[in-house]
Every structure is written in C-alpha cells, then in structure tokens.
Scaffold this motif. Structure first.
Motif, PDB file in Angstrom:
ATOM      1  N   LEU A 162      -6.641   7.434  -0.668  1.00 27.00           N
ATOM      2  CA  LEU A 162      -5.328   8.061  -0.534  1.00 27.00           C
ATOM      3  C   LEU A 162      -4.810   8.534  -1.896  1.00 27.00           C
ATOM      4  O   LEU A 162      -4.312   9.651  -2.036  1.00 27.00           O
ATOM      5  N   LEU A 163      -4.939   7.683  -2.927  1.00 28.83           N
ATOM      6  CA  LEU A 163      -4.499   8.054  -4.279  1.00 28.83           C
ATOM      7  C   LEU A 163      -5.277   9.273  -4.761  1.00 28.83           C
ATOM      8  O   LEU A 163      -4.709  10.193  -5.364  1.00 28.83           O
ATOM      9  N   ASP A 164      -6.574   9.304  -4.481  1.00 32.07           N
ATOM     10  CA  ASP A 164      -7.398  10.452  -4.881  1.00 32.07           C
ATOM     11  C   ASP A 164      -6.949  11.735  -4.172  1.00 32.07           C
ATOM     12  O   ASP A 164      -7.223  12.834  -4.647  1.00 32.07           O
ATOM     13  N   HIS A 165      -6.313  11.596  -3.011  1.00 34.35           N
ATOM     14  CA  HIS A 165      -5.782  12.767  -2.291  1.00 34.35           C
ATOM     15  C   HIS A 165      -4.320  13.022  -2.649  1.00 34.35           C
ATOM     16  O   HIS A 165      -3.630  13.778  -1.969  1.00 34.35           O
ATOM     17  N   GLY A 166      -3.845  12.365  -3.703  1.00 35.29           N
ATOM     18  CA  GLY A 166      -2.477  12.609  -4.170  1.00 35.29           C
ATOM     19  C   GLY A 166      -1.402  11.981  -3.298  1.00 35.29           C
ATOM     20  O   GLY A 166      -0.231  12.341  -3.389  1.00 35.29           O
ATOM     21  N   MET A 167      -1.787  11.032  -2.463  1.00 35.60           N
ATOM     22  CA  MET A 167      -0.783  10.395  -1.607  1.00 35.60           C
ATOM     23  C   MET A 167      -0.295   9.107  -2.259  1.00 35.60           C
ATOM     24  O   MET A 167      -0.937   8.550  -3.148  1.00 35.60           O
ATOM     25  N   ARG A 168       0.890   8.648  -1.806  1.00 33.82           N
ATOM     26  CA  ARG A 168       1.505   7.466  -2.408  1.00 33.82           C
ATOM     27  C   ARG A 168       1.567   6.315  -1.395  1.00 33.82           C
ATOM     28  O   ARG A 168       1.746   6.539  -0.206  1.00 33.82           O
ATOM     29  N   ILE A 169       1.429   5.101  -1.954  1.00 32.40           N
ATOM     30  CA  ILE A 169       1.562   3.895  -1.129  1.00 32.40           C
ATOM     31  C   ILE A 169       2.720   3.085  -1.703  1.00 32.40           C
ATOM     32  O   ILE A 169       2.726   2.807  -2.901  1.00 32.40           O
ATOM     33  N   PRO A 170       3.751   2.749  -0.932  1.00 33.36           N
ATOM     34  CA  PRO A 170       3.840   2.856   0.524  1.00 33.36           C
ATOM     35  C   PRO A 170       4.607   4.098   1.015  1.00 33.36           C
ATOM     36  O   PRO A 170       4.804   4.227   2.217  1.00 33.36           O
TER      37      PRO A 170
END
Lengths: 339, 339
Positions: A259-267
């Motif tokens: 997810l981080l590699d796709h530029g997404m954030r958690i949470p």
C-alpha cells in the motif's frame, strides 16, 4: 534390608524428588552436598542399588515426553516448544522431539518411534487433525495432548487458540468503526486454523446483514511476501475497500508495504488488523492493530496438562482454550460516514 | 533356509532400500504393490521374519539420529533442522531432537539421553563450543557433527558459516564505496558467531589504516527491536557515520525504521549492510544489501556428513564451510568524496 524398595521410596525418605535421586546415582547435574549425603545414607540403609534404578527406569519410568510438530519455521511454534521444555524440565522430564513437515505418513510413524523409545506421554501439534491420528492415539497406552487443534469432538485432550472467536471479534471491531468494505487475507486453504479464522470473519460480516464478496477473500501463505502479493492482486481488482483483516502480522506488513509503495496511507486509506502478533510486528512502519495470544502459553498449558495426566495415570479428556486480546493501535481508525 | 539372513540381504535381493523392507514388515507407508510382492516372496524364500527384524533393530540399528539444538526461535535454525530432516529421511533415518536453551548442563544431559535412546550419531548445534562438550563427545562411541561452530581445533567434525570472512568482505565493500565512518551492531557478546563477525569488521577497518571507535561498535540481540534501540543510542552520541554493518536483517530493519522515524534517508544518509538475510528481510522498506548463506544447506551438509560417518563406521574428522554471497542492493551506495 528390603529388596523391593523403589526409587520413589528412596526419594520419599530423603524428602527429595525422584529426579534428584536419579542425579545422585548418575553423578550428574546439580545436587546440594547435604542432599547427596542424605540420599547416599538412605541408599546404604535400604540396599537400593543403581542397577535397580536402571532396571526400574527400563521397566517403568523413562522421564521422557515426546513432542511431534509439523514445522519449526515461523515465530509461533518455536515459542510453544520453548514453553513445553520449560515446564517439563521443571518437572524432571526431558523432551524427545520429531518433525514431520506436515506429512501424514511421517506423523503416524513418529508416534510409533516415540512410543518405541518409551516416552511416557506425547504432545502432538498438527495443521489438521485426521481420523488416522485419532486411530493411532486411541491405541496408545499413554496420554496424548493435541496442540493447536480443538479435538473435543474426537474425545482427545487438546490445547488450542480460539481462531474463529478472535477473528469474529476483530472483524466486529472494524464493523464497529463503520467499515463496511472489508477484505480478508487468509493462510493456505489446507490450514484448518486459517479456515476457522475465515469463518469468524464471514460470520461477523453476515451478522451485520452483508454478504462477503468472494473476490475480497484471498488465500496465500503466512509470509510477508505473500501479503505483498495478495495486496497487489487486490489493488488490481479496483474494487473499493476501507479495511483489511490478515491471517497474521507478517502478511499485514507485506500488505502495508505494498500500500505504501502505491502511495496509500495507513490508516487514512485502509485500516488493517492482524490475527496474530509476534516479534515480526516490530518491523511494521505503522504500529499494528492485532489480536495477540501467547504461543509460549500454548506450550506451557499443553505440557502441564500432559504431566498431570502422566502423574494421575488416567486419560481424562480435558480441553484448554488459550486467552487472547484484541489490541487496537495505529493501523486502524474509525471511518467517517458521509450522510 | 538360512537363519542368519539380514534385512540388508533381503533389501539387496529385492533391489530396494532397507527402509522399504521395513515398511513392508510394518505394513506402513507407501510401497508399490509389485515391490511389496517381490519382498514378500524373498521373505518366504529365506525364512526371514519380522521378529528377526525387531531383534535386529533392537540390537544393532535404530535408524535414529540425534539432534541437539540450543534454540528454535529466529529464522535460521528451524531451516537447518528442516535440512537435516530432509536428508536423513531420504536415507531411511529419523531424527530425535532435544532443545537445551543454551544451558550447558542441559546440553551435556541431552547427549546422554540421546545415547541411551541408542541414536547412531548426533548433530550438535550450540552458540559456544566448550571443553565440556569436547570431553563428552570424545567419550561417545558414535559419530558427532557440530553445527554452527568451527571445531577444527578440537578435532571434531563441523559444518559452519564463515562468520569472520563474510563480515570482512561486507566491510571491505563499504570501504570500497568510500565509507570511512562505520558503525557495527553486533549480537549478544556471549555469541561466538557474533564476536567472529565483529573481528572481521575490525580487521577490514584496521587494514584500511584506521582504528575503529569503540562507541560505534554496539551489542544487542538478534531482534528488530534491538536494532531500533541500538540506533537510538547511536544517534544520541551525535557522532557522524555514513555506513552501518548489522549482525542480521532483523537488526538492520530496526535500525532503518529508527532512521526513517528521525527523517533520515537510506541509502542517501546512511548505507546499511546486513550480515544475514532471511525472509524477515522482506519487511524492509528498502531492499537490503546483505550477506546471504543458507541455513537449509547447513543442515543438509551436517546430515550428509553424519550419515556418511555412520555408514563408514569411522570417525574421520571433516570440516565443511558453507558458501556465502555479498549481495548489494538498495540500502548501500557509493559515498561522493568531496575533494
């Protein structure tokens, strides 16, 4: 001088354990000097000899416990083994261990090997409990405790995790935070524990009046790499989801890294909860929300139960469920529902 | 009808392995129907009986190998155990394993327990090889192979990693990329393998005409958490450094996460190379430069050597060094030297 005095009697008269008497005989291991002298004088008094001990050990007590496990890799089982060792050593027993790599044939053969080595009881860990296991265990004249699987219905003692229940609780926690679009990353489809966790996930989902989308329920293995691969596949579907339940922390970390590699954030973009928390969780860039339960305790409880059964000489069936906690940290958050 | 025909002879006449003959006797495990018939007819011909087999097994060959290990946690040793099992099972042997938690007393006792169970040879893994180990091994009438430690000087066969050599090579690689301010995160100071790796680091450093700063050489354990803690302490020193060598990948990941939390970049601000690469490396946010060697191969080589020694009946001393690779990926880069 009585001829039939037993090691138990020597131990009793000296006020020490059988293991201590044995240590004095074999001149091995730590024994207090005063204890040693006391035991030696009782031995002289009673005419009890090391040969008798040897015979007795050969005929009756080997002080050995057998342990059959399917796998050593991963973080969990090795800790359970440490737990078993801790308890049995405290009780003067030793563990003979065999590894089966999950192969049924090898599992069955190992029961016979351990039996031929005259272990006094066996702890058996397996990914899936089969009727062949039941048949061989029922024929054994020694107690057996199954570890990891619930064998209540098989009439065999077991110590296990509450897989379905904690997966249900974790999923309910996400639903309680307003998440409705959930994905599940399971382990191998052959793993009974994995399938119980999936059942818990699906039950919570259906109780909320929804039907889970098959495409959002994936299977892989228990590795970081598998989490990364499964997340890549999930993202390729382009189906919206706001939360994810993973079989363990390693799979969660793989999913987070993807997810981080796709530029997404958690949470912020995806909430994640893992159904197992080990030291691997320390690798996560986000403090993982997770269900935690102790493998060490699993081993401890299994060993205590077995030692008790060996001591009492009967094969009373007993089941022990290991406790768990659902611990919410930084990888999950409440979803703001737009009205 | 000859009375003294052996299972070896039955196997030879049938053109199959001893394990296969044994399987036919015990009616257990997969045997081709045609093979089974052939063996049964030879048995009939020769008058060889299962009781003879039982006696033979009891008196001579147990087909058992003992394995003594200090620990199961971590990624390495479980894979070595799998490697051992793979080889010995192929050869018709089984493994009896005992765990010592690194306790010397327990290690010594386990040699005696395994011997009393009449194993035909022992593989012994330990964090530190002591004279007490040597004494007990020399008295044993069966072959012993030490795993993880180099026991060339003790006159005992061993299979081991080239700890000092690969730490030296990895450090040379960093020096070759113009790094001069290097830190080292080791394992526990009691670990012989960790201290050999430190020796390799220091040797490369001194050969480059520099003296390593004691404050830049740290000890911890093998965990992710330990890497994080050690990096926090290092940063608190406010001493400049451009590169880091870590005892393994878990410690590297902890160190990287700590650096990222401090807003630093890898490899722009710090180059990192790990002295062990397992599946844990998959958790890293940066592809890790690392030395890799196979624990599976360690177990395979140890088992092959032991089986060979059991077969030949002599205790020829042999040493096997496991190969390694220094694999540079994204966590290291050449330092631009300002003129």
């Amino acid at each position: 001088m009585t001829k039939d005095i037993s090691i138990t009697e020597v131990a009793k008269r000296a006020g020490v354990s059988i293991a201590t008497v044995s240590r004095v005989f074999h001149n091995r291991g730590p024994v207090k000097e005063s204890t040693r002298r006391k035991i030696e004088s009782i031995i002289e008094e009673t005419g009890y000899t090391p040969n008798q001990l040897a015979r007795e050990l050969a005929n009756k007590k080997t002080q050995l416990i057998g342990l059959i496990v399917h796998d050593f890799t991963g973080e969990g089982l090795p800790r359970a083994i440490n737990g078993v060792n801790q308890i049995v050593e405290d009780q003067g027993y030793h563990v003979l261990m065999t590894s089966t790599r999950g192969n049924l044939d090898s599992e069955l053969r190992n029961f016979e090997i351990l039996r031929s080595k005259r272990v006094e009881g066996i702890i058996f860990a397996t990914r899936s409990f089969k009727k062949e296991h039941q048949e061989i265990i029922e024929k054994l004249p020694i107690p057996v405790v199954v570890m990891l699987q619930d064998t209540t219905e098989n009439g065999i003692s077991s110590v296990f995790f509450q897989n379905k229940q904690f997966a249900y609780d974790a999923t309910k926690a996400l639903l309680g935070m307003n998440h409705r679009q959930l994905a599940f990353f399971g382990g191998p489809s052959a793993s009974v524990n994995s399938s119980h966790r999936k059942d818990g996930f699906i039950q919570a989902f259906m109780e909320a009046g929804m039907t889970p989308d098959d495409k959002m329920v994936k299977h892989g293995d228990f590795s970081i790499e598998s989490g990364y691969i499964q997340m890549n596949k999930l993202l390729a579907l382009k189906k919206p989801f706001t939360a994810l339940v993973t079989i363990n922390d390693a799979v969660a970390i793989g999913a987070i890294n993807c997810l981080l590699d796709h530029g997404m954030r958690i949470p912020e973009d995806v909430s994640i909860i893992a159904l197992d928390k080990t030291v691997v969780a320390d690798a996560s860039r986000v403090q993982l929300s997770a269900v935690s339960y102790s493998y060490q305790d699993l081993g401890i409880q299994a060993a205590k139960l077995l030692v008790k059964q060996i001591g009492s000489g009967n094969k009373t069936i007993e089941q022990i469920k290991i406790d768990y906690d659902v611990h919410l940290q930084d990888s999950t958050q409440r979803l703001n529902v737009k009205e």
